[in-house]
Design a protein around this motif. Structure first.
Motif, PDB file in Angstrom:
ATOM      1  N   LYS A   1      58.180  36.023  39.185  1.00 56.08           N
ATOM      2  CA  LYS A   1      57.435  36.641  38.048  1.00 56.08           C
ATOM      3  C   LYS A   1      56.022  36.409  38.172  1.00 56.08           C
ATOM      4  O   LYS A   1      55.639  35.144  38.122  1.00 56.08           O
ATOM      5  N   TYR A   2      55.213  37.269  38.378  1.00 55.65           N
ATOM      6  CA  TYR A   2      53.715  36.888  38.683  1.00 55.65           C
ATOM      7  C   TYR A   2      52.879  38.212  38.232  1.00 55.65           C
ATOM      8  O   TYR A   2      53.221  39.370  38.857  1.00 55.65           O
ATOM      9  N   SER A   3      51.997  38.218  37.543  1.00 55.53           N
ATOM     10  CA  SER A   3      51.234  39.397  37.313  1.00 55.53           C
ATOM     11  C   SER A   3      49.696  38.982  37.473  1.00 55.53           C
ATOM     12  O   SER A   3      49.044  38.068  37.373  1.00 55.53           O
ATOM     13  N   VAL A   4      49.057  40.224  37.770  1.00 55.36           N
ATOM     14  CA  VAL A   4      47.460  40.196  38.046  1.00 55.36           C
ATOM     15  C   VAL A   4      46.949  41.587  37.305  1.00 55.36           C
ATOM     16  O   VAL A   4      47.630  42.453  37.499  1.00 55.36           O
ATOM     17  N   ILE A   5      45.933  41.464  36.425  1.00 51.95           N
ATOM     18  CA  ILE A   5      45.280  42.136  35.852  1.00 51.95           C
ATOM     19  C   ILE A   5      43.815  42.205  36.165  1.00 51.95           C
ATOM     20  O   ILE A   5      43.071  41.279  36.211  1.00 51.95           O
ATOM     21  N   PHE A   6      43.364  43.514  36.500  1.00 50.55           N
ATOM     22  CA  PHE A   6      41.732  43.887  36.885  1.00 50.55           C
ATOM     23  C   PHE A   6      41.244  44.383  35.144  1.00 50.55           C
ATOM     24  O   PHE A   6      41.741  45.359  35.081  1.00 50.55           O
ATOM     25  N   LYS A   7      40.405  43.688  34.743  1.00 54.34           N
ATOM     26  CA  LYS A   7      39.730  43.995  33.537  1.00 54.34           C
ATOM     27  C   LYS A   7      38.615  43.407  33.191  1.00 54.34           C
ATOM     28  O   LYS A   7      38.410  42.247  33.394  1.00 54.34           O
ATOM     29  N   ASN A   8      37.588  44.435  32.988  1.00 47.60           N
ATOM     30  CA  ASN A   8      36.310  43.943  32.709  1.00 47.60           C
ATOM     31  C   ASN A   8      35.618  43.173  33.709  1.00 47.60           C
ATOM     32  O   ASN A   8      34.729  42.120  33.310  1.00 47.60           O
ATOM     33  N   GLU A   9      35.733  43.391  35.023  1.00 42.82           N
ATOM     34  CA  GLU A   9      35.296  42.704  36.138  1.00 42.82           C
ATOM     35  C   GLU A   9      35.786  41.119  35.969  1.00 42.82           C
ATOM     36  O   GLU A   9      35.014  40.375  36.644  1.00 42.82           O
ATOM     37  N   THR A  10      36.985  40.960  35.651  1.00 41.47           N
ATOM     38  CA  THR A  10      37.799  39.880  35.726  1.00 41.47           C
ATOM     39  C   THR A  10      39.098  40.108  36.246  1.00 41.47           C
ATOM     40  O   THR A  10      39.673  40.930  35.922  1.00 41.47           O
TER      41      THR A  10
ATOM     42  N   TYR B   1      42.694  38.512  36.135  1.00 43.27           N
ATOM     43  CA  TYR B   1      43.487  37.680  35.000  1.00 43.27           C
ATOM     44  C   TYR B   1      44.752  37.396  35.899  1.00 43.27           C
ATOM     45  O   TYR B   1      45.663  38.284  36.199  1.00 43.27           O
ATOM     46  N   ILE B   2      45.462  36.064  36.180  1.00 41.72           N
ATOM     47  CA  ILE B   2      46.485  35.835  36.800  1.00 41.72           C
ATOM     48  C   ILE B   2      47.335  34.964  35.710  1.00 41.72           C
ATOM     49  O   ILE B   2      47.056  34.196  35.181  1.00 41.72           O
TER      50      ILE B   2
ATOM     51  N   ASP C   1      50.870  33.527  36.440  1.00 40.22           N
ATOM     52  CA  ASP C   1      52.077  32.896  37.292  1.00 40.22           C
ATOM     53  C   ASP C   1      52.834  32.161  36.600  1.00 40.22           C
ATOM     54  O   ASP C   1      53.152  30.743  36.205  1.00 40.22           O
ATOM     55  N   GLU C   2      53.961  33.112  35.887  1.00 42.20           N
ATOM     56  CA  GLU C   2      54.988  32.403  35.268  1.00 42.20           C
ATOM     57  C   GLU C   2      54.543  31.657  34.011  1.00 42.20           C
ATOM     58  O   GLU C   2      55.174  30.310  33.870  1.00 42.20           O
ATOM     59  N   GLY C   3      53.458  31.926  33.398  1.00 50.54           N
ATOM     60  CA  GLY C   3      53.082  31.236  32.259  1.00 50.54           C
ATOM     61  C   GLY C   3      51.609  30.404  32.458  1.00 50.54           C
ATOM     62  O   GLY C   3      51.104  29.984  31.526  1.00 50.54           O
ATOM     63  N   ASN C   4      51.585  30.191  33.742  1.00 49.56           N
ATOM     64  CA  ASN C   4      50.304  29.472  34.071  1.00 49.56           C
ATOM     65  C   ASN C   4      49.345  30.490  34.247  1.00 49.56           C
ATOM     66  O   ASN C   4      49.123  31.165  35.423  1.00 49.56           O
ATOM     67  N   LYS C   5      48.467  30.450  33.479  1.00 48.65           N
ATOM     68  CA  LYS C   5      47.170  31.545  33.287  1.00 48.65           C
ATOM     69  C   LYS C   5      45.893  31.051  34.035  1.00 48.65           C
ATOM     70  O   LYS C   5      45.637  29.905  33.813  1.00 48.65           O
ATOM     71  N   SER C   6      45.055  31.757  34.673  1.00 50.22           N
ATOM     72  CA  SER C   6      43.762  31.605  35.188  1.00 50.22           C
ATOM     73  C   SER C   6      43.150  32.795  35.269  1.00 50.22           C
ATOM     74  O   SER C   6      43.658  34.058  34.989  1.00 50.22           O
ATOM     75  N   ASN C   7      41.786  32.803  35.535  1.00 45.14           N
ATOM     76  CA  ASN C   7      41.059  34.093  35.977  1.00 45.14           C
ATOM     77  C   ASN C   7      40.081  33.733  36.545  1.00 45.14           C
ATOM     78  O   ASN C   7      39.568  32.473  36.895  1.00 45.14           O
ATOM     79  N   ILE C   8      39.519  35.017  37.391  1.00 45.54           N
ATOM     80  CA  ILE C   8      38.383  34.969  38.240  1.00 45.54           C
ATOM     81  C   ILE C   8      37.421  35.869  38.206  1.00 45.54           C
ATOM     82  O   ILE C   8      37.916  37.007  37.965  1.00 45.54           O
ATOM     83  N   ASP C   9      36.133  35.408  37.981  1.00 45.18           N
ATOM     84  CA  ASP C   9      34.981  36.472  37.727  1.00 45.18           C
ATOM     85  C   ASP C   9      34.615  37.115  38.958  1.00 45.18           C
ATOM     86  O   ASP C   9      34.166  36.566  40.020  1.00 45.18           O
ATOM     87  N   ILE C  10      35.107  38.424  39.056  1.00 45.85           N
ATOM     88  CA  ILE C  10      34.672  39.257  40.119  1.00 45.85           C
ATOM     89  C   ILE C  10      33.324  40.144  40.180  1.00 45.85           C
ATOM     90  O   ILE C  10      32.653  40.727  40.960  1.00 45.85           O
ATOM     91  N   GLY C  11      32.844  40.186  38.737  1.00 45.40           N
ATOM     92  CA  GLY C  11      31.583  40.918  38.518  1.00 45.40           C
ATOM     93  C   GLY C  11      30.544  40.390  39.267  1.00 45.40           C
ATOM     94  O   GLY C  11      29.496  41.152  39.404  1.00 45.40           O
ATOM     95  N   SER C  12      30.447  38.812  39.306  1.00 43.83           N
ATOM     96  CA  SER C  12      29.323  38.386  39.747  1.00 43.83           C
ATOM     97  C   SER C  12      29.339  38.370  41.437  1.00 43.83           C
ATOM     98  O   SER C  12      28.398  37.964  42.315  1.00 43.83           O
ATOM     99  N   ASN C  13      30.391  38.783  42.047  1.00 41.39           N
ATOM    100  CA  ASN C  13      30.716  38.908  43.571  1.00 41.39           C
ATOM    101  C   ASN C  13      30.681  40.362  44.012  1.00 41.39           C
ATOM    102  O   ASN C  13      31.683  40.854  43.809  1.00 41.39           O
ATOM    103  N   GLN C  14      29.646  40.810  44.593  1.00 41.16           N
ATOM    104  CA  GLN C  14      29.566  42.043  45.176  1.00 41.16           C
ATOM    105  C   GLN C  14      30.792  42.442  46.180  1.00 41.16           C
ATOM    106  O   GLN C  14      31.189  43.489  46.218  1.00 41.16           O
TER     107      GLN C  14
END
Length: 206
Positions: A84-93, A95-96, A98-111
């Motif tokens: 079980k693993y989910s990835v959401i694209f939302k508001n240029e971020t 969101y990952i 990984d079975e309850g371990n959450k993290s996010n990556i800012d994609i808005g600042s990276n062309q």
């Protein structure tokens, strides 16, 4: 090993039985069909099977899950098998979860990530007919159409050299294949696709 399943999907041909090139009239008709379909697509839900081919592995890495898309740019990939693993694209971020371990990556600042995100959205909808970005070739058989998009962008080509998208007779995307410069590829086959049903915003919550 988990990052093999998803991350190369960013960093980054099916055998097509009896395929033959389309003529210009057939290619134009397909573009019109797909663009019309994409313009009227507000939501998509679908099951998917993702195969990651890596030359150093004897067998492809196969994962299964569900896709949710809401126009203009909300996407959620929920992997359910073999983990079980989910990835959401939302508001240029990105969101990952990984079975309850959450993290996010800012994609808005990276062309480059922004461009990849846009291409992923357009590949899901099938609306990638940009002659300035891609060299495009069109093929057909009795049941489906195959369009091969080769990137002209040198920066993008470092991650993804080509997209191959298979369409059904309605202009819906059946399969997306993303080919990396190394020859490794990610193939996603969609099934049980449903268009324009209501999707609760909570689906895309973090």
């Amino acid at each position: 090993m988990r990052k093999i399943f998803f991350i190369p999907f960013f960093l980054i041909s099916a055998n097509f039985f009896a395929q033959s090139p389309m003529n210009s009239q057939e290619a134009a008709a397909l573009k019109t069909l797909v663009k019309t379909r994409a313009a009227t697509t507000k939501t998509i839900t679908s099951d998917f099977t993702q195969s990651k081919h890596l030359d150093f592995l004897d067998n492809d890495v196969v994962t299964k899950g569900q896709l949710a898309f809401k126009s203009p740019n909300l996407i959620k990939w929920s992997y359910v098998d073999p983990f079980k693993y989910s990835v959401i694209f939302k508001n240029e971020t990105l969101y990952i979860n990984d079975e309850g371990n959450k993290s996010n990556i800012d994609i808005g600042s990276n062309q480059m990530f922004k461009q990849l995100n846009k291409l992923i959205i357009n590949s899901i909808k099938g609306d990638m007919f940009d002659d300035e970005t891609f060299s495009i070739e069109y093929f057909k058989n009795d049941h489906s159409s195959l369009v091969q998009f080769a990137s002209k962008d040198k920066k993008l080509s470092k991650y993804i050299s080509a997209f191959h998208i298979t369409f059904n007779s309605n202009g819906d995307v059946e399969q997306v294949k993303m080919i990396e410069p190394s020859g490794d590829y990610t193939k996603i086959v969609f099934s049980n696709r449903v268009l324009n049903n209501s999707i609760n915003e909570a689906v895309f919550s973090n």
